[in-house]
Design an enzyme around this catalytic site. Structure first.
Site, PDB file in Angstrom:
ATOM      1  N   ASP A   1    -127.196 -69.430   5.300  1.00  0.00           N
ATOM      2  CA  ASP A   1    -127.493 -70.314   6.425  1.00  0.00           C
ATOM      3  C   ASP A   1    -128.763 -69.905   7.161  1.00  0.00           C
ATOM      4  O   ASP A   1    -129.265 -68.808   6.996  1.00  0.00           O
ATOM      5  CB  ASP A   1    -126.338 -70.233   7.436  1.00  0.00           C
ATOM      6  CG  ASP A   1    -125.370 -71.382   7.260  1.00  0.00           C
ATOM      7  OD1 ASP A   1    -125.587 -72.217   6.369  1.00  0.00           O
ATOM      8  OD2 ASP A   1    -124.381 -71.431   8.022  1.00  0.00           O
TER       9      ASP A   1
ATOM     10  N   TYR B   1    -121.178 -58.564   2.328  1.00  0.00           N
ATOM     11  CA  TYR B   1    -121.965 -58.892   3.509  1.00  0.00           C
ATOM     12  C   TYR B   1    -121.891 -57.721   4.486  1.00  0.00           C
ATOM     13  O   TYR B   1    -120.908 -56.975   4.509  1.00  0.00           O
ATOM     14  CB  TYR B   1    -121.413 -60.135   4.215  1.00  0.00           C
ATOM     15  CG  TYR B   1    -121.783 -61.414   3.532  1.00  0.00           C
ATOM     16  CD1 TYR B   1    -122.967 -62.071   3.857  1.00  0.00           C
ATOM     17  CD2 TYR B   1    -120.955 -61.983   2.559  1.00  0.00           C
ATOM     18  CE1 TYR B   1    -123.312 -63.270   3.228  1.00  0.00           C
ATOM     19  CE2 TYR B   1    -121.305 -63.172   1.926  1.00  0.00           C
ATOM     20  CZ  TYR B   1    -122.477 -63.809   2.280  1.00  0.00           C
ATOM     21  OH  TYR B   1    -122.834 -64.984   1.666  1.00  0.00           O
TER      22      TYR B   1
END
Lengths: 267, 267
Positions: free
Chosen positions: A51, A109
Site C-alpha cells: 500500500d 513484515y
C-alpha cells in the site's frame, strides 16, 4: 527468459506498489524503464502489492524478456535508471513456470514504532510515533497468541473480497528496540490491512485497553467492528519473502506445517 | 510580544524554508497556522532561509503577536497543527529589539555522507551517497585550511549578490561516522551554496583529484570556475544557531574573534 528481481524501496514517496492512473508507484518506475529497453510494454508481476507509504526491505517481481542481457547487466541498467528511493538488490533468471505471487509460501513484515517525549521529524515516514507508555511484555504475550492457523476475518479490512480468511502465522512477536519496539510477523499470507490491524490491536493491549486473553475470543467472533483501529502505513516494512518451505522451516522450525499456494494477497 | 521559535525539520518534502507562490515550504506551514490564530496575516522572520531539500536540526524564527498565549501553549498549539516533518522544540518571548537574522553571530552546518557498495533507499533524502573510496584524513586536512577569515568568492554560487564575500570559519572538520563521514562547519555566516561547494571540493580532495595545498591558492584566486561542483542538498543539515559571542567562544575557544552583525545570508 523469465527475470526475477529482488528490490527494496522506501515507500514514503510512492502511492504504493501497484500502477495507477495518476501518481508515482513502484511498478510504474520499473515498467517505464522496461518499456524504453524493449520498445514495447512489459508487465511486471510482484509478490506483494504494498500500500501507499509501506516500505519494502525485500520484495520480488518477475517479467519475461527477449533481450540478451546478463543478470548482472540487468541489475546495473535498472539501478542506473531508478530514483534514489528504489534499489535492485539482485537479479536472477528463473524457470518460466515460476510465478512471484503463486510461488510465495510465506512473508515477513516488520512494523517499527519509536517512543519519545516528542516527535522526531527525521523519523517521519519511517517509523510510527507513539508517545504513550506501553506494556511491551503484555503486547508480546498477546502477539504470540496469534501464532497458528486462524480465521482472521476480525483482523483485516472489511473491504477484503477474498473468500477464505484463514491464514497461518509462523511468528508474531514484539521486540524492544533502542527507541521503541518492532512487531515482527511471519505468515503463509496476509489479508488486506491485516498487519496494521494486528498492530493497532497490540498497541491497545500495550495501553491497557485490551487484554491478551481476549485474543482467542476475538478470533472466534470474526467481527472487525470489535477492532476499530488500523495502524498507519508509515511504520510498515515488507521484510522477507519465502519461496520454499525449506527456508520457512529453517527460520521457524521443522515441525511447522507449510500452507503452500494459498492466495497470498497484498497487505 | 515578540515570540522566538526553535524548530527542526526534515527538508526532503519542502521546497525550502522561504514561502513561494506554489509549493510546500516551512514558512508556509507556520504562517498558515498563525493566520488562523490571529485572523490576519503574520509574517515570520527566520535566521536562515534553507534551500529545497536542506534539513534543520536547529533553526529559529520570530514573529510578533498580540495574543495572550504562554510559551508552553505556543509550543503545544503549533505542534498540534504541524505535519510530522516539522517540530517546534522550544518557544520563548524575547525583547522586541531582538531579530533572528541580524542577531545571529554564527551557524553550524553538518553535511552527512554514507558510503557503501550499494545505495540504500532508506537513506534517500537524508544522507548523500558516495560509493568511491575517499581519503578521509586528507579531506580533514584540507577542511581545516578553510578555518579563519577569507574571501569565499571562489566557493559560493555565482548568483550570490551580496557585496562582501568575506566570512570567518571557526570550525571546519571531517569526522568519520559508522557508515561514512560528516563535514562539520561553523562560521560567522555563509554565502549562497557555500557549504555545498566546500563539500564538493573536499570530496574531490578525498578522491585524489585535488590536494589540500591548493586551498590557499584557490581562496586567493576567487574564481568559482575552478571549483565546478556543488554537493546535493539532501545531505545538508543546519545544526546550530549562535546568538551570542559567549556561546561561540564556549564551543570554539576564547581566543576567536567574533564577527558580529555580518549579513548572514541563507545557504
Amino acid at each position: 527468459m523469465r527475470v526475477l528481481v529482488n528490490i527494496s524501496y522506501q515507500g514514503s514517496q510512492f502511492l504504493g506498489f501497484q500502477i495507477q492512473q495518476n501518481g508515482r508507484t513502484v511498478q510504474q518506475q520499473f515498467e517505464r524503464i522496461l518499456k524504453r529497453m524493449h520498445k514495447h510494454h512489459v508487465r511486471i508481476q510482484a509478490t506483494s502489492r504494498t500500500d501507499r507509504g509501506v516500505h519494502a526491505i525485500q520484495q520480488y517481481f518477475h517479467f519475461d524478456s527477449e533481450l540478451n542481457i546478463s543478470e548482472q547487466q540487468w541489475k546495473y541498467v535498472m539501478n542506473r535508471a531508478l530514483p534514489d528511493d528504489v534499489y535492485v538488490k539482485d537479479v536472477r533468471f528463473v524457470d518460466e513456470a515460476f510465478h512471484c505471487r503463486y510461488d510465495c509460501v510465506g512473508k515477513s513484515y516488520r512494523y517499527k514504532v519509536y517512543q519519545s517525549p516528542h516527535k522526531d521529524p527525521f523519523q517521519s515516514g519511517l517509523k510510527t510515533y507513539i508517545p504513550d507508555t506501553l506494556d511491551i511484555d503484555k503486547m508480546d504475550r498477546a502477539a504470540q497468541l496469534f501464532i497458528g492457523t486462524h480465521d482472521f476475518t476480525g483482523f483485516c479490512s472489511q473491504k477484503t473480497e477474498i473468500e477464505s480468511k484463514v491464514r497461518t502465522l509462523y511468528n508474531s512477536r514484539i521486540k524492544k528496540t533502542t527507541d521503541g519496539f518492532d512487531y515482527i510477523v511471519t505468515g503463509s499470507g496476509f489479508l488486506y490491512n491485516m498487519v496494521r490491524v494486528l498492530m493497532a490491536f497490540l498497541i491497545e493491549v500495550g495501553k491497557g485497553k485490551r487484554e491478551p486473553k481476549e485474543v482467542p475470543y476475538l478470533l472466534e467472533l470474526k467481527d472487525r467492528n470489535q477492532i476499530p483501529f488500523t495502524a498507519p502505513a508509515e511504520g510498515l516494512y515488507l521484510e522477507k519473502i519465502y519461496f520454499t518451505s525449506e527456508e520457512l522451516k529453517n527460520d521457524y522450525g521443522h515441525d511447522i506445517e507449510i500452507h503452500q499456494k494459498n492466495s497470498s494477497k497484498n497487505i
